[in-house]
Write a protein that holds these residues in place. Structure first.
Motif, short mmCIF file in Angstrom:
data_model
loop_
_atom_site.label_atom_id
_atom_site.label_comp_id
_atom_site.label_asym_id
_atom_site.label_seq_id
_atom_site.Cartn_x
_atom_site.Cartn_y
_atom_site.Cartn_z
N ASN A 113 0.81 -1.20 0.00
CA ASN A 113 0.00 0.00 0.00
C ASN A 113 0.85 1.26 0.00
OD1 ASN A 113 -2.29 -1.50 0.02
ND2 ASN A 113 -2.67 -1.32 2.21
N THR A 114 2.13 1.13 -0.24
CA THR A 114 3.00 2.29 -0.21
C THR A 114 3.82 2.38 -1.48
OG1 THR A 114 3.16 2.27 2.20
CG2 THR A 114 4.88 3.44 1.02
N ASN A 115 3.75 3.53 -2.14
CA ASN A 115 4.55 3.78 -3.33
C ASN A 115 5.49 4.92 -3.00
OD1 ASN A 115 5.62 4.37 -5.78
ND2 ASN A 115 3.68 4.74 -6.82
N LYS A 116 6.76 4.60 -2.78
CA LYS A 116 7.71 5.62 -2.33
C LYS A 116 7.92 6.73 -3.34
CE LYS A 116 10.18 2.65 0.93
NZ LYS A 116 11.49 2.11 1.37
N SER A 117 7.53 6.49 -4.58
CA SER A 117 7.65 7.53 -5.59
C SER A 117 6.33 8.28 -5.77
CB SER A 117 8.07 6.92 -6.92
OG SER A 117 7.09 6.01 -7.38
N GLY A 118 5.30 7.90 -4.99
CA GLY A 118 4.01 8.55 -5.10
C GLY A 118 3.96 9.84 -4.30
N LEU A 119 2.81 10.45 -4.28
CA LEU A 119 2.61 11.70 -3.56
C LEU A 119 2.82 11.49 -2.06
CD1 LEU A 119 1.61 14.69 -3.59
CD2 LEU A 119 -0.69 13.77 -3.19
N LYS A 120 3.70 12.26 -1.47
CA LYS A 120 3.93 12.15 -0.02
C LYS A 120 2.65 12.53 0.71
CE LYS A 120 8.87 13.22 -0.33
NZ LYS A 120 9.96 14.15 0.02
N THR A 121 2.22 11.64 1.58
CA THR A 121 0.94 11.82 2.26
C THR A 121 1.13 11.63 3.75
OG1 THR A 121 -0.22 11.00 0.30
CG2 THR A 121 -1.45 11.06 2.36
N ILE A 122 0.88 12.68 4.51
CA ILE A 122 1.09 12.67 5.95
C ILE A 122 -0.19 12.23 6.65
CG2 ILE A 122 1.76 14.06 7.95
CD1 ILE A 122 3.05 16.03 5.95
N TYR A 123 -0.08 11.19 7.45
CA TYR A 123 -1.24 10.69 8.19
C TYR A 123 -0.87 10.53 9.66
CZ TYR A 123 -4.96 7.62 9.84
OH TYR A 123 -5.99 7.07 10.55
N PHE A 124 -1.62 11.22 10.53
CA PHE A 124 -1.39 11.15 11.97
C PHE A 124 -2.30 10.08 12.56
CE2 PHE A 124 0.03 15.36 10.84
CZ PHE A 124 1.17 15.52 11.61
N GLN A 125 -1.68 9.06 13.13
CA GLN A 125 -2.43 7.98 13.75
C GLN A 125 -2.17 7.97 15.24
OE1 GLN A 125 -2.07 4.13 11.91
NE2 GLN A 125 -2.67 3.04 13.75
N THR A 126 -3.23 7.90 16.02
CA THR A 126 -3.11 7.86 17.48
C THR A 126 -3.84 6.63 17.99
OG1 THR A 126 -5.18 9.05 18.01
CG2 THR A 126 -3.24 10.39 17.43
N PRO A 127 -3.60 6.24 19.25
CA PRO A 127 -4.33 5.10 19.81
C PRO A 127 -5.83 5.32 19.83
CG PRO A 127 -2.40 5.62 21.15
CD PRO A 127 -2.53 6.73 20.16
N ASP A 128 -6.26 6.60 19.73
CA ASP A 128 -7.68 6.92 19.79
C ASP A 128 -8.29 7.09 18.39
OD1 ASP A 128 -9.97 7.36 21.37
OD2 ASP A 128 -9.78 9.53 21.14
N SER A 129 -7.50 6.84 17.34
CA SER A 129 -8.04 6.93 15.98
C SER A 129 -9.05 5.82 15.74
CB SER A 129 -6.90 6.81 14.96
OG SER A 129 -5.97 7.85 15.09
N PHE A 130 -10.04 6.08 14.92
CA PHE A 130 -11.01 5.06 14.54
C PHE A 130 -10.31 4.00 13.69
CE2 PHE A 130 -14.01 8.46 15.49
CZ PHE A 130 -15.07 7.78 16.08
N ASN A 131 -10.57 2.74 13.98
CA ASN A 131 -10.00 1.67 13.16
C ASN A 131 -10.48 1.78 11.72
OD1 ASN A 131 -8.59 0.49 15.29
ND2 ASN A 131 -10.31 -0.81 15.88
N GLN A 132 -11.73 2.21 11.56
CA GLN A 132 -12.29 2.35 10.21
C GLN A 132 -11.51 3.39 9.40
OE1 GLN A 132 -13.96 2.37 13.08
NE2 GLN A 132 -16.05 1.56 12.87
N VAL A 133 -11.06 4.46 10.07
CA VAL A 133 -10.30 5.51 9.38
C VAL A 133 -8.92 4.99 9.01
CG1 VAL A 133 -9.29 7.80 9.61
CG2 VAL A 133 -11.57 7.36 10.53
N ASN A 134 -8.29 4.25 9.92
CA ASN A 134 -6.97 3.68 9.64
C ASN A 134 -7.02 2.73 8.44
OD1 ASN A 134 -5.91 5.05 11.87
ND2 ASN A 134 -6.19 3.30 13.23
N GLU A 135 -8.04 1.87 8.43
CA GLU A 135 -8.17 0.91 7.34
C GLU A 135 -8.48 1.62 6.02
OE1 GLU A 135 -11.18 -1.69 8.74
OE2 GLU A 135 -9.90 -2.65 10.26
N PHE A 136 -9.33 2.63 6.09
CA PHE A 136 -9.67 3.37 4.88
C PHE A 136 -8.46 4.10 4.31
CE2 PHE A 136 -11.07 7.43 2.97
CZ PHE A 136 -11.67 6.92 1.84
#
Length: 358
Positions: A169-192
């Motif tokens: 799910n990671t393309n190192k040559s793709g658009l850099k995309t910053i995602y902040f994940q915390t223990p309180d993040s929704f699992n549905q959001v992480n999976e999406f």
């Protein structure tokens, strides 16, 4: 994680750019003014194009939180990049220096040869990069490639900033995309977010177990990022002072915030998602209209289906857009759970009373 891409997703949105066709389509929401909406779409695309013309591809990132606004922004960015590839505009992100402009002229004349006929001074630096040009859309010079390699090494050494662990799910040559994940993040959001990384071939830079400010500082420094696309809209917190291009406030890591959908409203976001059949997080199917962390987010009370305790209409059914964040707030989750418990107890009492009356 294997992802099946919905073939009905409309990645090419040329049909929207055609004003006549756009004004003829049957809108899904009567609150939409198609003339105004069309102008906003065009302006957003122009803002994205301007950013890519101002900065090198590797200097730009997307801040992604899995929300509906970011989904629309990501789709628009993807369209701009696809259009550049389709039009054969190589080195489209290097328009700020003369050498790059010269390379663009050479590239247009020698496109079928993968840009290997550049001038002698640039040929050695760019040869390897051009061989991967069609796949990566990263027509950067050798120095930029060295910077990318160094920042990737720095990132891998930092346990708090990593390319996503799922290599598929990671393309190192793709658009850099910053995602902040915390223990309180929704699992549905992480999976999406993982799904979006695959669908749009993103270079996902995940920040976890670290504060937002510190995490941004590390990413901006390690990845040499100068501009970040952000899916903020007027009405969101701390948005009123923003413009389409706004530098970060004092005390924060320094970079240019690019806000292409700043003028869009809630209903326009959902209209665009429907038009293009854009993927979105399943929480919106459950009545969530604004998604934060688990402790401060509940389904929007305005969408509660009558005669039910905990069933909600889809987020796009919200009538009053001003109530978009009605399901957000400090301690709102505890209040919601308490109210739900009271409703359940009341329902049980009523059921028992009705049973006695039979």
């Amino acid at each position: 994680m294997t992802v099946s891409v919905n073939e009905s997703i409309k990645f090419n949105i040329d049909f929207i750019i055609d004003k006549k066709k756009f004004l003829e389509y049957e809108k899904h929401n009567n609150k939409i003014n198609k003339e105004e909406f069309y102008i906003k779409i065009i302006e957003s695309i122009e803002t994205i194009e301007c950013a890519f013309n101002k900065f090198d591809f590797h200097e730009i990132a997307l801040s992604f939180n899995g929300g509906k606004d970011c989904c629309v922004l990501l789709h628009l960015i993807n369209y701009v990049l696809l259009k550049k590839i389709r039009n054969g505009i190589n080195n489209s992100c290097n328009n700020n220096n003369t050498n790059s402009n010269n390379n663009n002229n050479n590239n247009n004349n020698n496109n079928n040869n993968n840009n290997n006929n550049n001038n002698n001074n640039n040929n050695n630096n760019n040869n390897n990069n051009n061989n991967n040009n069609n796949n990566n859309n990263n027509n950067n010079n050798n120095n930029n490639n060295n910077n990318n390699n160094n920042t990737n090494n720095n990132s891998s050494q930092n346990n708090q900033i990593n390319n996503h662990p799922n290599n598929n799910n990671t393309n190192k040559s793709g658009l850099k995309t910053i995602y902040f994940q915390t223990p309180d993040s929704f699992n549905q959001v992480n999976e999406f977010t993982e799904i979006c990384s695959s669908v749009y071939n993103l270079n996902l830079l995940e920040v976890s177990s670290i504060g937002i400010k510190e995490g941004l500082e590390k990413i901006i420094t390690c990845e040499n990022i100068k501009a970040v696309f952000i899916g903020i809209r007027f009405g969101d917190p701390n948005s009123l002072h923003l413009e389409k291009f706004s530098y970060t406030d004092p005390g924060w890591p320094h970079f240019l915030r690019v806000n292409p959908i700043l003028n869009w409203n809630y209903h326009e976001i959902w209209e665009f998602i429907k038009i293009c059949n854009i993927p979105y997080c399943e929480l919106y199917d459950q009545g969530y209209t604004s998604i934060g962390q688990q402790h401060d987010t509940i389904p929007n009370p305005d969408l509660l289906i009558p005669s039910t305790l905990d069933q909600y209409y889809h987020a796009n059914r919200l009538e009053n857009a001003e109530n978009e964040r009605k399901g957000r707030g400090k301690n709102i989750k505890q209040i919601y759970q308490q109210q739900l418990l009271e409703k359940q107890q009341k329902q049980q009492q009523e059921d028992q009373q009705n049973y006695r009356n039979i």
